[in-house]
Write a protein that holds these residues in place. Structure first.
Motif, mmCIF file in Angstrom:
data_model
loop_
_atom_site.group_PDB
_atom_site.id
_atom_site.type_symbol
_atom_site.label_atom_id
_atom_site.label_comp_id
_atom_site.label_asym_id
_atom_site.label_seq_id
_atom_site.Cartn_x
_atom_site.Cartn_y
_atom_site.Cartn_z
ATOM 1 N N PHE B 7 -5.769 -3.067 -8.291
ATOM 2 C CA PHE B 7 -5.302 -4.140 -7.410
ATOM 3 C C PHE B 7 -4.844 -3.497 -6.102
ATOM 4 C CE2 PHE B 7 -1.577 -6.448 -5.742
ATOM 5 C CZ PHE B 7 -2.185 -7.670 -5.432
ATOM 6 N N CYS B 8 -5.350 -4.005 -4.982
ATOM 7 C CA CYS B 8 -5.084 -3.416 -3.664
ATOM 8 C C CYS B 8 -4.313 -4.436 -2.830
ATOM 9 C CB CYS B 8 -6.396 -3.078 -2.969
ATOM 10 S SG CYS B 8 -7.570 -2.233 -4.024
ATOM 11 N N PRO B 9 -3.008 -4.243 -2.697
ATOM 12 C CA PRO B 9 -2.161 -5.305 -2.143
ATOM 13 C C PRO B 9 -2.294 -5.507 -0.634
ATOM 14 C CG PRO B 9 -0.868 -3.354 -2.590
ATOM 15 C CD PRO B 9 -2.243 -3.072 -3.113
ATOM 16 N N ALA B 10 -2.060 -6.747 -0.239
ATOM 17 C CA ALA B 10 -1.867 -7.069 1.173
ATOM 18 C C ALA B 10 -0.499 -6.556 1.603
ATOM 19 C CB ALA B 10 -1.956 -8.573 1.385
ATOM 20 N N THR B 11 -0.314 -6.421 2.892
ATOM 21 C CA THR B 11 0.922 -5.847 3.442
ATOM 22 C C THR B 11 1.293 -6.563 4.740
ATOM 23 O OG1 THR B 11 -0.547 -4.170 4.409
ATOM 24 C CG2 THR B 11 0.732 -3.500 2.483
ATOM 25 N N ILE B 12 2.590 -6.535 5.027
ATOM 26 C CA ILE B 12 3.081 -7.068 6.309
ATOM 27 C C ILE B 12 3.532 -5.881 7.148
ATOM 28 C CG2 ILE B 12 4.803 -8.517 7.450
ATOM 29 C CD1 ILE B 12 5.024 -10.151 4.881
ATOM 30 N N ALA B 13 2.873 -5.668 8.274
ATOM 31 C CA ALA B 13 3.304 -4.597 9.190
ATOM 32 C C ALA B 13 3.997 -5.227 10.398
ATOM 33 C CB ALA B 13 2.105 -3.777 9.636
ATOM 34 N N GLY B 23 6.845 -1.662 7.561
ATOM 35 C CA GLY B 23 5.982 -2.591 6.851
ATOM 36 C C GLY B 23 6.450 -2.779 5.419
ATOM 37 N N LEU B 24 5.895 -3.798 4.764
ATOM 38 C CA LEU B 24 6.238 -4.017 3.357
ATOM 39 C C LEU B 24 4.988 -4.410 2.585
ATOM 40 C CD1 LEU B 24 6.318 -7.279 2.477
ATOM 41 C CD2 LEU B 24 8.414 -7.227 3.804
ATOM 42 N N PRO B 142 2.642 1.136 3.211
ATOM 43 C CA PRO B 142 3.199 0.238 2.185
ATOM 44 C C PRO B 142 2.177 -0.137 1.115
ATOM 45 C CG PRO B 142 2.991 -0.927 4.313
ATOM 46 C CD PRO B 142 2.731 0.533 4.565
ATOM 47 N N ALA B 143 0.881 -0.221 1.458
ATOM 48 C CA ALA B 143 -0.122 -0.559 0.434
ATOM 49 C C ALA B 143 -0.156 0.513 -0.649
ATOM 50 C CB ALA B 143 -1.506 -0.722 1.070
ATOM 51 N N LEU B 144 -0.071 1.779 -0.253
ATOM 52 C CA LEU B 144 -0.117 2.871 -1.233
ATOM 53 C C LEU B 144 1.204 3.046 -1.969
ATOM 54 C CD1 LEU B 144 -2.191 5.514 0.749
ATOM 55 C CD2 LEU B 144 -2.728 4.688 -1.566
ATOM 56 N N LEU B 145 2.313 2.938 -1.239
ATOM 57 C CA LEU B 145 3.609 3.342 -1.791
ATOM 58 C C LEU B 145 4.445 2.171 -2.297
ATOM 59 C CD1 LEU B 145 4.402 5.932 1.003
ATOM 60 C CD2 LEU B 145 3.679 6.443 -1.337
ATOM 61 N N GLY B 146 4.148 0.970 -1.841
ATOM 62 C CA GLY B 146 4.941 -0.195 -2.227
ATOM 63 C C GLY B 146 6.235 -0.294 -1.444
ATOM 64 N N GLY B 147 6.945 -1.383 -1.667
ATOM 65 C CA GLY B 147 8.249 -1.581 -1.022
ATOM 66 C C GLY B 147 8.168 -1.629 0.491
ATOM 67 N N PHE B 148 9.226 -1.186 1.136
ATOM 68 C CA PHE B 148 9.269 -1.067 2.589
ATOM 69 C C PHE B 148 8.996 0.389 2.959
ATOM 70 C CE2 PHE B 148 11.269 -4.967 4.349
ATOM 71 C CZ PHE B 148 11.566 -5.624 3.168
ATOM 72 N N TYR B 169 11.790 -12.007 -1.162
ATOM 73 C CA TYR B 169 10.465 -12.650 -1.238
ATOM 74 C C TYR B 169 9.909 -12.893 0.152
ATOM 75 C CZ TYR B 169 10.403 -13.447 -6.235
ATOM 76 O OH TYR B 169 10.348 -13.262 -7.584
ATOM 77 N N ALA B 170 8.592 -12.858 0.238
ATOM 78 C CA ALA B 170 7.914 -13.174 1.492
ATOM 79 C C ALA B 170 7.081 -14.435 1.333
ATOM 80 C CB ALA B 170 7.014 -12.013 1.904
#
Lengths: 308, 308
Positions: B7-13, B23-24, B142-148, B169-170
């Protein structure tokens, strides 16, 4: 309690990437004040030792800060203030802030603490307004609260106390030259490049993260000022050599304290801090430039009571 | 292990005051990829579902990132990649970063983890370079590491993982308009006022402090962007109303995700996040503007394995 003797600490503001927002409190560098209740309404500065400063209440930063506090309380109490200055005016380590913070802290204690210490900041800021025309909180906030403080916002005022590791020490050298805050401000530019601003806030984020996680290396990597230091450092004799010397002797980072001319270095542990002081001394000795040298741990508590 | 599904997450930069640095990672918004070891040397993109993207390895962000990783390892291993896109390209929630991050994460797993996840960031950045000309880390970190994650510095690369509270939550709304990154960049100004830059780094300091201390109010007070949002938000239909609606419905803060057009709001707790989603939906429904809506907790882990 009718009388209180307090220690009013020096502070380092404009901490590298934290220009105008981040400051810290020193521990063994500071003034002393004695404040006494008086039957006579109002605030009188009865004695100033160690500096040539005005005794008139309205012209003295401690007096102005004290009056602002009493006005907010609608109080007709009376106080006498004695100030024993040890922090040189114009040194860049919060001389006026120490007096302003001390006055409001001491009177608040004598009145039975109507305000929490944090809520005294706006009154002490009135002293800063008298001193430099700008009611800034960079020095009075760490002087009152101790540790590292972030002035997140002025409108509304929002002061954040930042946790920091216990082994953090500051070495501060004060070359005995006159550098007026107004001159230090005049070299600033109204606009900065977005690219440098991004580097600056990346570093500030890293510095805050390093303080919370007690990551000394991250603190060190983050202690850079892209924007103000390059402009102001040219006003301080030997700045580049002093900074380089500090880094070579183990400092995590080094920069201008306040608006100068003092230069600070932060390090992990007392031994390194003294080693840096020795190395800095050698630089100014060789330049035949007189200086004062301070080594202090970060003071976690701010203004403190010596006797009451 | 010969095959892995991830699973490859979306991120907010560009998180408000953290423009270009903070980013998160999102949790339930993202692509899936299947990567298989192959007897044939090199990297082949064998299938792309859900998007019209190039299959040629050198023209595909996942392919380019994978090749950068294999080159660093001097590896002649072979891989086949299937990409199941669910994040729309150009949405502002890190569509290309999800593919780049996924490719290097998956191949690194199949090779027995020669690199720590953090050290995969530079390879994934090569995919970003192909996507937008700039090897930025705002989304791949953030996609690789998670969190902020904070990109403190690019030279040298210094990625800091920032602790954050678990109830964050976002809500992300993606209005279905085309906003090219190049256009979003062209409205930026090369210079910014020092005064606004100081407000920005004060807020970033407050945001980082709020994340470490789990102080939701401080997070909210700090989520402002003085510099970029005023310029870019005019490119996004309904931005002001959507943001105001989010705040009125309990959001801690709201701003542009990445370079837009998606708009995010952060809140404490799932209930508020869904309430904000409903209210945002009503705004765009009334404007008759098509949109996609996402609600997600902050994903603490980044890319994850679904099957292997």
């Amino acid at each position: 309690m009718n009388e209180i003797k307090i220690f009013c600490p020096a502070t380092i503001a404009n901490l590298s990437c934290g220009f105008d927002v981040l400051g810290l409190c020193l521990d063994n560098v500071g003034d002393e004040m004695i404040i006494k209740k008086s039957a006579l309404k109002g605030v009188r500065i009865t004695k100033i030792v160690g500096a040539n400063l005005p005794l008139e209440t309205e012209k003295n930063v401690a007096g102005v800060a004290a009056l602002a506090l009493l006005k907010a309380l609608n109080s007709d109490a009376g106080f006498e203030i004695e100030i024993y200055k040890k922090i040189q005016a114009g040194s860049g380590i919060g001389s006026s802030a120490a007096s302003s913070a001390g006055a409001v802290f001491g009177i608040n204690e004598l009145l039975g603490r109507p305000f929490a210490t944090k809520d005294l900041v706006p009154f002490a800021m009135q002293g800063e307004k008298l001193a430099c025309g700008n009611a800034h909180a960079d020095n009075v906030a760490p002087a009152l609260l101790g540790g590292f403080t972030l002035v997140r916002s002025y409108a509304p005022l929002d002061i954040i106390q930042i946790e920091s590791p216990s082994e953090l020490y500051a070495t501060v050298v004060h070359p005995q030259i006159e550098l007026k805050t107004a001159d230090a401000r005049s070299v600033l530019k109204q606009n900065v490049s977005l690219q440098k601003a991004i580097i600056q806030w990346g570093n500030l984020g890293g510095l805050i993260a390093g303080l919370y996680t007690k990551d000394y290396h991250l603190i060190g990597r983050s202690l850079h000022d892209e924007i103000v230091e390059p402009l102001r450092s040219v006003l301080i004799p030997g700045f580049d050599v002093i900074k380089q010397t500090a880094l070579e002797n183990g400092a995590l980072g080094s920069g201008i304290s306040g608006s100068g001319p003092s230069i600070f270095a932060l390090s992990k542990g007392k031994t390194t801090a003294y080693k840096i002081a020795k190395a800095m001394s050698e630089v100014y000795d060789q330049m035949q430039l007189p200086y004062e040298m301070h080594v202090s741990r970060v003071n976690p508590d701010g203004v403190r009571i010596i006797e009451n």
